[in-house]
Structure formats: C-alpha cells, structure tokens
Design an enzyme around this catalytic site. Structure first.
Site, PDB file in Angstrom:
ATOM      1  N   ALA A 107      42.498  56.704 -33.861  1.00  0.00           N
ATOM      2  CA  ALA A 107      42.675  57.654 -34.748  1.00  0.00           C
ATOM      3  C   ALA A 107      41.937  57.309 -36.101  1.00  0.00           C
ATOM      4  O   ALA A 107      42.159  55.889 -36.619  1.00  0.00           O
ATOM      5  CB  ALA A 107      44.099  58.068 -35.128  1.00  0.00           C
ATOM      6  N   PHE A 108      41.472  58.059 -36.953  1.00  0.00           N
ATOM      7  CA  PHE A 108      40.711  57.459 -37.996  1.00  0.00           C
ATOM      8  C   PHE A 108      41.965  57.079 -39.086  1.00  0.00           C
ATOM      9  O   PHE A 108      41.614  56.248 -39.880  1.00  0.00           O
ATOM     10  CB  PHE A 108      39.988  58.810 -38.860  1.00  0.00           C
ATOM     11  CG  PHE A 108      40.689  59.672 -39.638  1.00  0.00           C
ATOM     12  CD1 PHE A 108      41.582  60.711 -39.208  1.00  0.00           C
ATOM     13  CD2 PHE A 108      40.883  59.198 -41.086  1.00  0.00           C
ATOM     14  CE1 PHE A 108      42.438  61.511 -40.141  1.00  0.00           C
ATOM     15  CE2 PHE A 108      41.650  60.119 -41.952  1.00  0.00           C
ATOM     16  CZ  PHE A 108      42.394  60.972 -41.400  1.00  0.00           C
ATOM     17  N   LYS A 109      43.196  57.467 -38.922  1.00  0.00           N
ATOM     18  CA  LYS A 109      44.336  57.003 -39.850  1.00  0.00           C
ATOM     19  C   LYS A 109      44.375  55.212 -39.667  1.00  0.00           C
ATOM     20  O   LYS A 109      45.022  54.798 -40.872  1.00  0.00           O
ATOM     21  CB  LYS A 109      45.542  57.724 -39.494  1.00  0.00           C
ATOM     22  CG  LYS A 109      45.519  59.127 -39.789  1.00  0.00           C
ATOM     23  CD  LYS A 109      46.806  59.905 -39.885  1.00  0.00           C
ATOM     24  CE  LYS A 109      46.764  60.984 -40.549  1.00  0.00           C
ATOM     25  NZ  LYS A 109      46.076  62.129 -39.521  1.00  0.00           N
ATOM     26  N   ASP A 110      43.773  54.706 -38.780  1.00  0.00           N
ATOM     27  CA  ASP A 110      43.866  53.279 -38.523  1.00  0.00           C
ATOM     28  C   ASP A 110      43.575  52.556 -39.884  1.00  0.00           C
ATOM     29  O   ASP A 110      44.287  51.679 -40.239  1.00  0.00           O
ATOM     30  CB  ASP A 110      43.090  52.696 -37.479  1.00  0.00           C
ATOM     31  CG  ASP A 110      44.056  52.956 -36.116  1.00  0.00           C
ATOM     32  OD1 ASP A 110      45.353  52.966 -36.034  1.00  0.00           O
ATOM     33  OD2 ASP A 110      43.041  53.308 -35.071  1.00  0.00           O
ATOM     34  N   ALA A 113      45.938  52.972 -42.663  1.00  0.00           N
ATOM     35  CA  ALA A 113      47.446  52.600 -42.469  1.00  0.00           C
ATOM     36  C   ALA A 113      47.233  50.791 -42.546  1.00  0.00           C
ATOM     37  O   ALA A 113      48.102  50.305 -43.081  1.00  0.00           O
ATOM     38  CB  ALA A 113      47.914  52.921 -41.046  1.00  0.00           C
TER      39      ALA A 113
END
Ligand SMILES: *Cc1c(COP(=O)(O)O)cnc(C)c1O
Length: 436
Positions: A107-110, A113
């Site tokens: 996911a792009f949120k990696d 985060a």
C-alpha cells in the site's frame, strides 16, 4: 535554519517539527502546517530532479525537518523509507500508472508510516515512557502502520479493526506480526473503531497511563514524506516525455493529494491535478458548487477512501489561501460510482491486460473523464494498493487468480494474534487499563 509549523485553527501556536510530529495535532484539534514553503525556480528544480533518488529525497525533506533531524539521521530514515521501487507503467498513449504498492504492505501508506515510525523512534530514544500509537483502520492504514512500527524501539502499537470487514491479506498484515503490535478485532464497523479511538484520546485515566499518539495523515511526519512520490514520479516522467503530466490521485482523507499539491507549489513541474473520489464527494461538492457540507460516510468498493469529512482538505485550502478560484485552476475533482469502478477494472483488463484494484480504477476513470475534454493531455494515475488486497472484487471481474506477492508470503506461516472485543467503550477502556 529554523523550521516551524503553525496550528491552522490557532495560528499563534507555533511549534518545531519535533513537537508537531510528537503531538500530532495542536490545540482545538488544529492541523499543523509549515510556516514557510520552499520555492524553487525552474533551474533549481531541474538541478534537484537530476540528483540521485536519495539526494533528491533528502533535499526535498530537509527544509521541512530542519535541525530537529541531523543530516545523517534524515538520510538514514529516508534510506529505510524509500527502499523499494515506484514504477511508472505505461498503459496507453495518454495514461500511465504510478505503482505505489511495492512496499512491505502493498500500500502507498508504507512510505508515510515508515518515515513517521523512524522519526518518532529517534525523538523518543531518551524518553523512558513508551509512546503508544493508537489507530483505527478500515484495512490499509493498519497494515502499513503495523509494519512501519514493527520492532520500533520505545513504541507500542494498538490497532483496532472491524471484524470480518477487512480482506484476508489485510487481516494477516494486522494480526500476524505480534511483538509490539497488538491487534484488536472489534465486533462493529470502522466508524465504531474510530469512535473508540477518539474516546480513548479524550479519556483522562487512559492518558495518565499512556502517552498516546495517532498515526494518520494528520501527523506531519506521515503526511510530508508523501511528496516524494510526486517528485520521484516526475523525475521518471521527464526522462521520457516533454509535456508536463496531469496527475490523478484516488483520494479519501486527502493527505496524499495534498502532499502532491505541496510539491507542485514548490515548483514541481505538473500540468494539473485531479482528485478522484468515490461516492464520498465532500471536496467535489465544494469545487463544483461551493458547498462545504459533511455527510455520513458512504461504504463503497474503494473502502480506504470512504471518508465523509476529509481531514486534510483544510491544508489544501490553506495552501491556496482559501481561494476557491485559484484552487480550481490547479485541481479538478470527480466522483466515481461503484458501477463505474467495476466497469473500469474490466475494461482496462480486457483492453490493456492491466489489473487495477478499486482505488486505482476510481483514478483511472476520473482521468478518462478529464481526457474527454482535454483531448491531448497526458499523465499518470496513482495506483495506491496491490490488487491482491481486494481479491473478491478483482478476481471476480478479471477471472484471474492473483498470486500472493513475496512481501506477504512470510505471514502465512505465523499464527493470527488478535483480541476480540465488542464496541463498548467501557470494555475497551478496562482492557487498556489492565494491560499495563
Ligand atoms: C488511504 C488510501 C487512499 C486515500 O488516501 P488519502 O491520503 O486518505 O486521500 C487511497 N487508496 C488506498 C489504497 C488507500 O489505502
């Protein structure tokens, strides 16, 4: 170099990068915003874009972190954050896909985060009191946060997720790491999870025992590194194309696209940006009709974008001095239905052999709509998750079996570790207080 942030709700509150990252938000729940945004001339930008990926990332982030992160620390954090590729895949004459799903949780949120976890670990290294990250997830945020913070020193993570409402890959990512990551399976909806988290943040007893922080894109340490996607993608784009790209972003809480607009404001060569929304069309209503009205969240196939009131939109308004006309020149918007989302997955698979998942499909359809009136435009969409995270929808439409990528294979061997709780706050609170 002095780097500060002000609270949008109360501009006299001015804090350092460190304070903004640790506290997450300011008084009256105000979001922090950079006091000064760097401006690069065309020549300066060209020079930056020709640097190596790591040097470029460093130069973009340094003005935002200032002296709170020494140069060698910022370099080390960035090295850990952007260690995977962001391919720009050409689909047809006008549309390419920027694949942001090659990180550890697909996911792009990696990126956000990981940057945030490394930053908080650094700031908290001499503090004996552990920080506890408390987060509610509809699926993707939790996985990225779990992996980003896994084994981070001095930090515990508690993730609340709605039972039976996340996909099997997402559940594995939330529940199979263990160690400092505790998953709570809540018998309720995402909104129930979010409600429990909000109540916990406001509870005096809990705050006495825990030093709580959130990990959503409200936090500048998660929001700001997302600029790097745009900068790195444009670097790639300009090595092939002469025209400036139109960039389409599937948007929910509007953190990602806000980071793109921030990069554009600094001088990054982008032609235009499009906010692709699902049925949750708060920003679209504003841009079209000048109406700002929050609605009940509508559940859709692109569920990571099911946000009734996008937190980061205030930052976009701030970036454009609350001038709707100027904002409209830079940013278009649209709202895509679930039917259109499914149809787009099907068509792109049939016509180009490319597999989108629902969030990317919303963006693809939005870009197609834009091309109908801007017939010579070219650009890319952001594909924010791997199709394997939404197998029921994508496999059903394309009739393809999606192999598990190597990033998640190791999770298969681990046992599920989660605690099942109902949605009653008193039970959640009792669990939290007895845990320590
Ligand atoms: C979180 C998420 C989005 C929306 O990003 P925002 O920054 O909240 O606008 C889009 N797609 C996927 C897959 C996500 O997980």
């Amino acid at each position: 170099m002095s780097t500060t942030y002000f609270n949008i709700n109360q501009p006299s509150e001015i804090v350092s990068f460190k304070t903004a990252a640790i506290t997450g938000q300011g008084q009256q729940k105000g979001l922090y915003f950079p006091s000064k945004i760097p401006q690069y001339t065309q020549d300066e930008m060209k020079h930056l874009i020709n640097l190596s990926v790591l040097d470029l990332a460093f130069r973009i982030m340094k003005p935002f972190t200032g002296n709170d992160l020494p140069d060698e620390i910022l370099y080390a954090i960035l090295e850990k954050t952007i260690h995977f590729d962001f391919p720009l895949v050409n689909i047809n004459k006008q549309i390419s896909v920027l694949e942001l799903f090659h990180g550890p949780t697909l996911a792009f949120k990696d990126v956000g985060a990981k940057f945030m976890s490394e930053t908080l670990s650094y700031f908290n290294k001499d503090n004996d009191k552990k920080v506890t990250v408390l987060v509610a997830t509809s699926g993707d945020t939790g996985g990225a946060v779990a992996h980003g913070f896994y084994e981070a020193e001095h930090i515990d993570v508690i993730i609340l997720y709605p039972s039976k409402k996340v996909s099997s890959v997402q559940e594995m990512q939330l529940t199979r790491l263990g160690k400092n990551i505790q998953a709570l399976e809540i018998d309720g909806t995402f909104d129930d999870c979010q409600h429990l988290v909000k109540m916990a943040f406001a509870d005096a007893d809990i705050n006495q025992q825990y030093q709580l922080t959130s990990a959503n894109s409200i936090n500048i340490a998660r929001w700001l590194p997302q600029q790097l996607y745009y900068v790195l993608a444009v670097k790639k784009w300009l090595s092939t194309y002469n025209e400036l790209p139109v960039v389409t972003v599937p948007s929910g809480n509007f953190g990602n696209i806000c980071a793109g607009l921030l990069a554009w404001k600094q001088g990054l060569p982008i032609q235009h940006m499009i906010a692709a929304c699902n049925a949750n069309d708060y920003v679209h209503q504003y841009l079209m009709h000048d109406i700002l009205k929050s609605k009940q969240t509508i559940p859709t196939l692109s569920n990571a974008m099911d946000v009734g009131l996008p937190s980061n939109f205030i930052r976009i308004q701030q970036l454009f001095n609350y001038d709707r006309k100027i904002l409209k020149n830079a940013l278009s918007s649209t709202s895509i239905s679930d039917e259109e989302t499914k149809e787009t997955i099907k068509q792109v698979w049939n016509n180009f052999g490319y597999m989108l998942e629902p969030h990317g499909a919303v963006a693809y359809k939005a870009f197609e709509q834009y091309l109908a009136t801007h017939t010579s435009a070219k650009g890319f969409i952001l594909e924010t998750a791997h199709p394997v995270k939404f197998p029921e929808i994508v496999e059903d439409i394309t009739k393809q079996h999606i192999e598990l990528p190597k990033q998640v294979m190791h999770l298969l061997e681990r046992p599920k570790q989660s605690i099942f709780l109902d949605k009653d706050f008193t039970h959640f609170k009792a669990w939290l207080l007895s845990k320590k």
